[in-house]
Write a protein that holds these residues in place. Structure first.
Motif, short mmCIF file in Angstrom:
data_model
loop_
_atom_site.label_atom_id
_atom_site.label_comp_id
_atom_site.label_asym_id
_atom_site.label_seq_id
_atom_site.Cartn_x
_atom_site.Cartn_y
_atom_site.Cartn_z
N ARG A 27 -24.43 14.62 -26.30
CA ARG A 27 -23.08 14.81 -26.82
C ARG A 27 -22.10 14.12 -25.88
NH1 ARG A 27 -21.93 20.72 -28.05
NH2 ARG A 27 -23.04 20.08 -29.95
N VAL A 28 -21.34 13.15 -26.39
CA VAL A 28 -20.33 12.45 -25.59
C VAL A 28 -19.09 13.34 -25.52
CG1 VAL A 28 -18.83 10.42 -25.44
CG2 VAL A 28 -21.20 10.18 -26.20
N THR A 29 -18.74 13.77 -24.29
CA THR A 29 -17.63 14.71 -24.11
C THR A 29 -16.37 14.06 -23.54
OG1 THR A 29 -18.50 15.34 -21.94
CG2 THR A 29 -19.15 16.69 -23.85
N ALA A 30 -16.49 12.88 -22.97
CA ALA A 30 -15.33 12.11 -22.48
C ALA A 30 -15.77 10.66 -22.34
CB ALA A 30 -14.82 12.65 -21.14
N LEU A 31 -14.80 9.76 -22.38
CA LEU A 31 -15.15 8.34 -22.41
C LEU A 31 -13.99 7.50 -21.90
CD1 LEU A 31 -17.03 6.04 -23.64
CD2 LEU A 31 -15.73 6.34 -25.74
N ALA A 32 -14.31 6.47 -21.13
CA ALA A 32 -13.32 5.46 -20.76
C ALA A 32 -13.98 4.10 -20.95
CB ALA A 32 -12.87 5.64 -19.32
N ILE A 33 -13.30 3.20 -21.64
CA ILE A 33 -13.81 1.85 -21.89
C ILE A 33 -12.72 0.86 -21.50
CG2 ILE A 33 -14.65 0.20 -23.60
CD1 ILE A 33 -15.56 2.51 -25.31
N LYS A 34 -13.11 -0.23 -20.84
CA LYS A 34 -12.19 -1.33 -20.51
C LYS A 34 -12.85 -2.62 -20.95
CE LYS A 34 -8.78 -3.46 -18.37
NZ LYS A 34 -7.41 -3.33 -18.81
N SER A 35 -12.21 -3.31 -21.89
CA SER A 35 -12.76 -4.59 -22.35
C SER A 35 -12.32 -5.69 -21.40
CB SER A 35 -12.33 -4.89 -23.78
OG SER A 35 -10.94 -5.04 -23.85
N GLY A 36 -13.04 -6.79 -21.43
CA GLY A 36 -12.71 -7.95 -20.61
C GLY A 36 -11.64 -8.82 -21.25
N GLY A 37 -11.63 -10.08 -20.89
CA GLY A 37 -10.58 -11.00 -21.30
C GLY A 37 -10.61 -11.45 -22.74
N THR A 38 -11.63 -11.05 -23.49
CA THR A 38 -11.75 -11.42 -24.90
C THR A 38 -12.02 -10.16 -25.71
OG1 THR A 38 -12.77 -13.51 -24.22
CG2 THR A 38 -12.98 -12.91 -26.52
N ALA A 39 -11.43 -10.06 -26.87
CA ALA A 39 -11.64 -8.88 -27.73
C ALA A 39 -13.13 -8.69 -28.04
CB ALA A 39 -10.85 -9.04 -29.02
N THR A 40 -13.53 -7.45 -28.17
CA THR A 40 -14.93 -7.14 -28.50
C THR A 40 -15.00 -5.81 -29.24
OG1 THR A 40 -17.19 -7.12 -27.61
CG2 THR A 40 -15.52 -5.90 -26.37
N ASN A 41 -16.16 -5.49 -29.76
CA ASN A 41 -16.40 -4.23 -30.46
C ASN A 41 -17.47 -3.43 -29.74
OD1 ASN A 41 -14.67 -4.95 -32.62
ND2 ASN A 41 -16.31 -6.13 -33.55
N VAL A 42 -17.38 -2.11 -29.84
CA VAL A 42 -18.39 -1.22 -29.27
C VAL A 42 -18.72 -0.15 -30.30
CG1 VAL A 42 -18.90 0.45 -27.43
CG2 VAL A 42 -17.49 -1.57 -26.93
N THR A 43 -20.00 0.11 -30.49
CA THR A 43 -20.46 1.21 -31.33
C THR A 43 -21.52 1.98 -30.57
OG1 THR A 43 -20.10 -0.12 -33.33
CG2 THR A 43 -21.48 1.84 -33.56
N PHE A 44 -21.42 3.31 -30.57
CA PHE A 44 -22.42 4.16 -29.93
C PHE A 44 -23.43 4.60 -30.99
CE2 PHE A 44 -18.83 4.29 -27.14
CZ PHE A 44 -19.41 4.19 -25.89
N ASN A 45 -24.70 4.67 -30.58
CA ASN A 45 -25.80 4.92 -31.51
C ASN A 45 -26.74 6.02 -31.02
OD1 ASN A 45 -25.21 2.41 -33.07
ND2 ASN A 45 -25.87 1.45 -31.17
#
Length: 108
Positions: A27-45
């Motif tokens: 169970r994901v209870t907290a999250l921090a994401i920082k993308s780099g210099g180009t847009a991107t997508n993230v999906t958790f599975n």
């Protein structure tokens, strides 16, 4: 609560973040994401051995140098993984993405 800190490369499919544990869900209870210099997508599975991944989050579209912070939510931000399944992520072709994922292992 446990956490994992990773820098995910581009264009990964099913990169394992948390190993599956028999009789437990992630169970994901907290999250921090920082993308780099180009847009991107993230999906958790949710990923069981020898099975196709099943998305437990929506597609998170990250702009260039974008931040996403989901503060502590004990009930979880996304669907839990299946019992015994690993938590994995899939990233887009944009740029590397830094992640800090807090999670709990909960009884199935």
């Amino acid at each position: 609560m446990a956490k994992v800190i990773v820098n995910q490369a581009v264009s990964l499919t099913d990169s394992q973040l948390v190993a599956g544990v028999a009789g437990k869900k992630v169970r994901v209870t907290a999250l921090a994401i920082k993308s780099g210099g180009t847009a991107t997508n993230v999906t958790f599975n949710s990923k069981l051995p020898s099975a196709a991944p099943v998305a437990v989050s929506p597609l998170l579209a990250m702009g260039a140098n974008d931040d996403l912070v989901l503060p502590s939510m004990p009930g979880g931000w996304f669907d839990d993984t299946a019992s015994g399944a690993a938590l994995t992520c899939t990233t887009g072709a944009g740029s590397a993405t830094g992640m800090m994922v807090h999670y709990d292992l909960v009884d199935a």
